[in-house]
Design a protein around this motif. Structure first.
Motif, PDB file in Angstrom:
ATOM      1  N   GLU A   1      79.431  38.577  88.662  1.00 22.41           N
ATOM      2  CA  GLU A   1      80.304  37.473  89.060  1.00 22.41           C
ATOM      3  C   GLU A   1      81.700  38.031  89.291  1.00 22.41           C
ATOM      4  N   MET A   2      82.298  37.665  90.442  1.00 22.17           N
ATOM      5  CA  MET A   2      83.664  38.109  90.716  1.00 22.17           C
ATOM      6  C   MET A   2      84.633  37.485  89.706  1.00 22.17           C
ATOM      7  N   PRO A   3      85.727  38.172  89.394  1.00 17.10           N
ATOM      8  CA  PRO A   3      86.638  37.684  88.346  1.00 17.10           C
ATOM      9  C   PRO A   3      87.184  36.286  88.603  1.00 17.10           C
ATOM     10  N   TRP A   4      87.313  35.910  89.875  1.00 12.79           N
ATOM     11  CA  TRP A   4      87.916  34.629  90.205  1.00 12.79           C
ATOM     12  C   TRP A   4      86.903  33.495  90.348  1.00 12.79           C
ATOM     13  N   ASN A   5      85.609  33.785  90.210  1.00 14.15           N
ATOM     14  CA  ASN A   5      84.605  32.799  90.588  1.00 14.15           C
ATOM     15  C   ASN A   5      84.698  31.518  89.772  1.00 14.15           C
ATOM     16  N   ARG A   6      84.881  31.632  88.465  1.00 11.25           N
ATOM     17  CA  ARG A   6      84.937  30.428  87.640  1.00 11.25           C
ATOM     18  C   ARG A   6      86.191  29.624  87.932  1.00 11.25           C
ATOM     19  N   ALA A   7      87.277  30.321  88.269  1.00 20.76           N
ATOM     20  CA  ALA A   7      88.496  29.598  88.619  1.00 20.76           C
ATOM     21  C   ALA A   7      88.318  28.815  89.910  1.00 20.76           C
ATOM     22  N   LEU A   8      87.507  29.348  90.832  1.00 17.50           N
ATOM     23  CA  LEU A   8      87.258  28.638  92.078  1.00 17.50           C
ATOM     24  C   LEU A   8      86.612  27.289  91.832  1.00 17.50           C
ATOM     25  N   HIS A   9      85.788  27.210  90.788  1.00 17.67           N
ATOM     26  CA  HIS A   9      85.043  25.987  90.513  1.00 17.67           C
ATOM     27  C   HIS A   9      85.642  25.184  89.359  1.00 17.67           C
ATOM     28  N   ALA A  10      86.715  25.701  88.745  1.00 17.20           N
ATOM     29  CA  ALA A  10      87.342  24.966  87.651  1.00 17.20           C
ATOM     30  C   ALA A  10      88.173  23.819  88.200  1.00 17.20           C
ATOM     31  N   PRO A  11      88.208  22.668  87.531  1.00 17.95           N
ATOM     32  CA  PRO A  11      89.023  21.536  88.000  1.00 17.95           C
ATOM     33  C   PRO A  11      90.502  21.907  88.030  1.00 17.95           C
ATOM     34  N   VAL A  12      91.170  21.578  89.132  1.00 17.95           N
ATOM     35  CA  VAL A  12      92.598  21.867  89.256  1.00 17.95           C
ATOM     36  C   VAL A  12      93.390  21.106  88.203  1.00 17.95           C
ATOM     37  N   SER A  13      92.863  19.960  87.768  1.00  9.60           N
ATOM     38  CA  SER A  13      93.569  19.105  86.806  1.00  9.60           C
ATOM     39  C   SER A  13      93.298  19.506  85.370  1.00  9.60           C
ATOM     40  N   ALA A  14      92.786  20.689  85.155  1.00 12.30           N
ATOM     41  CA  ALA A  14      92.483  21.117  83.789  1.00 12.30           C
ATOM     42  C   ALA A  14      93.298  22.351  83.431  1.00 12.30           C
ATOM     43  N   PRO A  15      94.634  22.205  83.279  1.00 17.06           N
ATOM     44  CA  PRO A  15      95.475  23.380  83.010  1.00 17.06           C
ATOM     45  C   PRO A  15      95.181  24.027  81.668  1.00 17.06           C
TER      46      PRO A  15
ATOM     47  N   GLY B   1      94.401  29.563  85.010  1.00 17.95           N
ATOM     48  CA  GLY B   1      95.650  29.678  85.746  1.00 17.95           C
ATOM     49  C   GLY B   1      95.907  31.072  86.277  1.00 17.95           C
ATOM     50  N   ALA B   2      95.780  32.081  85.402  1.00 17.61           N
ATOM     51  CA  ALA B   2      96.030  33.453  85.843  1.00 17.61           C
ATOM     52  C   ALA B   2      95.004  33.890  86.871  1.00 17.61           C
ATOM     53  N   THR B   3      93.756  33.455  86.660  1.00 18.94           N
ATOM     54  CA  THR B   3      92.709  33.856  87.591  1.00 18.94           C
ATOM     55  C   THR B   3      92.935  33.236  88.959  1.00 18.94           C
ATOM     56  N   ARG B   4      93.445  32.016  88.986  1.00 18.45           N
ATOM     57  CA  ARG B   4      93.720  31.382  90.279  1.00 18.45           C
ATOM     58  C   ARG B   4      94.718  32.211  91.090  1.00 18.45           C
ATOM     59  N   ALA B   5      95.672  32.816  90.409  1.00 22.61           N
ATOM     60  CA  ALA B   5      96.650  33.636  91.119  1.00 22.61           C
ATOM     61  C   ALA B   5      95.998  34.840  91.779  1.00 22.61           C
ATOM     62  N   LEU B   6      94.848  35.255  91.273  1.00 24.78           N
ATOM     63  CA  LEU B   6      94.150  36.415  91.824  1.00 24.78           C
ATOM     64  C   LEU B   6      92.985  36.014  92.713  1.00 24.78           C
TER      65      LEU B   6
ATOM     66  N   PHE C   1      91.365  39.539  97.591  1.00 21.85           N
ATOM     67  CA  PHE C   1      90.443  39.623  98.720  1.00 21.85           C
ATOM     68  C   PHE C   1      89.027  39.778  98.197  1.00 21.85           C
ATOM     69  N   ARG C   2      88.062  39.538  99.052  1.00 22.20           N
ATOM     70  CA  ARG C   2      86.662  39.749  98.708  1.00 22.20           C
ATOM     71  C   ARG C   2      86.229  41.118  99.236  1.00 22.20           C
ATOM     72  N   PRO C   3      85.389  41.835  98.496  1.00 17.85           N
ATOM     73  CA  PRO C   3      84.998  43.182  98.933  1.00 17.85           C
ATOM     74  C   PRO C   3      84.248  43.133 100.259  1.00 17.85           C
TER      75      PRO C   3
ATOM     76  N   ASP D   1      76.229  36.425  92.084  1.00 19.57           N
ATOM     77  CA  ASP D   1      74.876  36.716  92.530  1.00 19.57           C
ATOM     78  C   ASP D   1      74.024  37.030  91.306  1.00 19.57           C
ATOM     79  N   ARG D   2      73.046  36.175  91.042  1.00 19.31           N
ATOM     80  CA  ARG D   2      72.207  36.353  89.855  1.00 19.31           C
ATOM     81  C   ARG D   2      71.185  37.471  90.038  1.00 19.31           C
ATOM     82  N   ARG D   3      70.872  37.816  91.304  1.00 16.70           N
ATOM     83  CA  ARG D   3      69.894  38.871  91.555  1.00 16.70           C
ATOM     84  C   ARG D   3      70.594  40.187  91.873  1.00 16.70           C
ATOM     85  N   ALA D   4      71.575  40.163  92.741  1.00 10.51           N
ATOM     86  CA  ALA D   4      72.418  41.329  93.060  1.00 10.51           C
ATOM     87  C   ALA D   4      71.588  42.549  93.418  1.00 10.51           C
TER      88      ALA D   4
END
Length: 462
Positions: free
Chosen positions: A18-32, A37-42, A79-81, A156-159
């Motif tokens: 899992e990419m480092p930012w993946n959970r932040a992508l799906h985390a609610p914006v209204s849940a500070p 927060g730091a992951t969103r910056a990346l 960026f994404r690889p 990616d669960r299979r990768a």
């Protein structure tokens, strides 16, 4: 001291990666209160315009050179690889129109404070030779990115991947290999890497180290058909279905990422389909030509600069906009400055809408006296060529102009490189570019004929 040579036990890993930012992508914006927060910056949100300083340069085999950059504003580059950057190179000096080129990022996004591009020298290229000879630590370039749909998924669960690279096509795949190595999780990577000669494999030392250190990665080297030295122990010959099957007999169960010249990739696609790989599992990055997977990029970069500003505003963030002109560009080489800035159509071709044309008064133009050619509902008047070219509403302007004999520089023909950038004096176009033009250039009336269709009659300075 005795060094043990016994094999190391296989590490225990979580499933997939899992990419480092993946959970932040799906985390609610209204849940500070969440640690997002730091992951969103990346997070690799959308393309931005920024300035970057070169901080290191080092050569590779195969006539390639890596340039390491960091953003001038101090922000990380998210960026994404596999993605690339569109970069302005001041090859004609700081006071002349820069030249656009797109280069894949070869480093991993897990180390975002610096990033690499790796450039292969082209004997006939305008930009690659200039970069090898003139781009040094301390120099600053304007960039737009990240851009491109050719990248690994965020999770990616299979990768299980098969990477196919030919020549400089190794650069985006190197970003992918480095990324998987630096992420936890189970993965299975097989890389088949083609080069013309044994000394043509860039990153070979690092790849050998990765194979030694990371059991998830396996690399296979293959020489083309230009002759194989007796000392060569790798694979030989052009890419074939049998070669792919030898490297990855389970190819139909893998995601395929391939990058290289168009002929190589067209052959690869044919062989993969013959082996039973589903076309939805084949991802390709073409250097140039009609095979470019243009549709995959459109949604991501059509409004690159504008959308980046909207996203930053919505999240309460501010990114320093690059100045209109950077005085920190490399000092002009007198041998380069005196070269006329004209459009070309080969190698790393120059592009150029002449800045002086910005002040033209279209009322003084008698386009009715121009020779008219072609068929279609819209008229495109080229002022310097004194030609009216009729085009249909769904026909890109560049090929119609070329058929009529209008000279416009070109390279990728997919809206990536900016080589065909032209000044639109009147009229409206529908432009679906892939990062080859910046927002302020569009605002100034410039457009890319290769990926633009006419929405009305046009007057173009070309």
């Amino acid at each position: 001291m005795t060094i043990s040579t016994s094999s190391r036990p296989e590490p225990q890993r979580i499933r997939g990666f899992e990419m480092p930012w993946n959970r932040a992508l799906h985390a609610p914006v209204s849940a500070p209160e969440q640690a997002a927060g730091a992951t969103r910056a990346l997070g690799p949100w959308l393309p931005q315009e920024f300035a970057a300083e070169c901080v290191e340069v080092y050569p590779h085999s195969g006539g390639m050179m890596t340039f390491v950059f960091r953003r001038v504003d101090g922000a990380p580059l998210a960026f994404r690889p596999g993605q690339y950057l569109n970069i302005l190179f001041p090859v004609h000096g700081a006071d002349a129109e820069p030249v656009d080129r797109s280069y894949s990022i070869s480093s991993s996004p897990t180390q975002p404070w610096t990033f690499d591009i790796t450039v292969k020298r082209d004997a006939d290229g305008l930009v690659s030779g200039w970069a090898h000879d003139q781009l040094h630590p301390g120099d600053v370039l304007e960039m737009l990115g990240p851009v491109g749909a050719f990248h690994l998924p965020d999770a990616d669960r299979r990768a299980r991947y098969l990477f196919l690279a030919a020549g400089a096509g190794i650069t985006p795949l190197m970003s992918m290999v480095r990324t998987v190595h630096r992420l936890p999780g189970r993965a299975d990577i097989k890389l088949l890497y083609h080069a013309a000669s044994p000394d043509g494999f860039a990153f070979s030392r690092e790849l050998e180290w990765l194979v030694t250190m990371d059991s998830r990665i396996k690399v296979f080297y293959a020489l083309g058909n230009r002759g194989t030295p007796a000392s060569w122990s790798g694979m030989s010959g052009r890419l074939t279905a049998a070669m792919i099957d030898e490297v990855a007999p389970d190819a139909p169960g893998r995601q395929i990422y391939a990058c290289g010249p168009e002929g190589y990739l067209n052959a690869a696609e044919q062989f993969l389909l013959e082996l039973g790989v589903d076309d939805t599992s084949i991802h390709m990055e073409f250097f140039s030509g009609d095979g470019q997977t243009e549709a995959e990029y459109r949604d991501e970069v059509t409004r690159a600069g504008e959308v980046a500003e909207e996203v930053a505003a919505a999240e309460g963030r501010q990114f320093a906009a690059p100045p209109d002109r950077l005085d920190m560009f490399i000092k002009p080489d007198p041998a380069i400055v005196d070269i006329p800035h004209t459009a070309a159509s080969s190698g790393d071709s120059a592009h150029g809408a002449v800045e002086a044309a910005d002040t033209k008064d279209t009322r003084a133009l008698d386009v009715e006296s121009f020779t008219t050619v072609g068929e279609g509902e819209h008229r495109v008047s080229f002022t310097r060529s004194q030609l009216n070219v009729l085009v249909t509403a769904d026909e890109p302007i560049l090929p119609a102009a070329q058929r009529a004999g209008v000279r416009i520089g070109m390279n990728c023909q997919q809206g990536m490189c900016g080589s065909c950038k032209s000044l639109k004096l009147e009229g409206d176009v529908d432009m679906k570019h892939q990062g080859g033009i910046r927002t302020r250039e569009i605002d100034a009336g410039k457009f890319l004929p290769c990926c633009s269709t006419a929405r009305s009659d046009l007057i173009v300075d070309a």
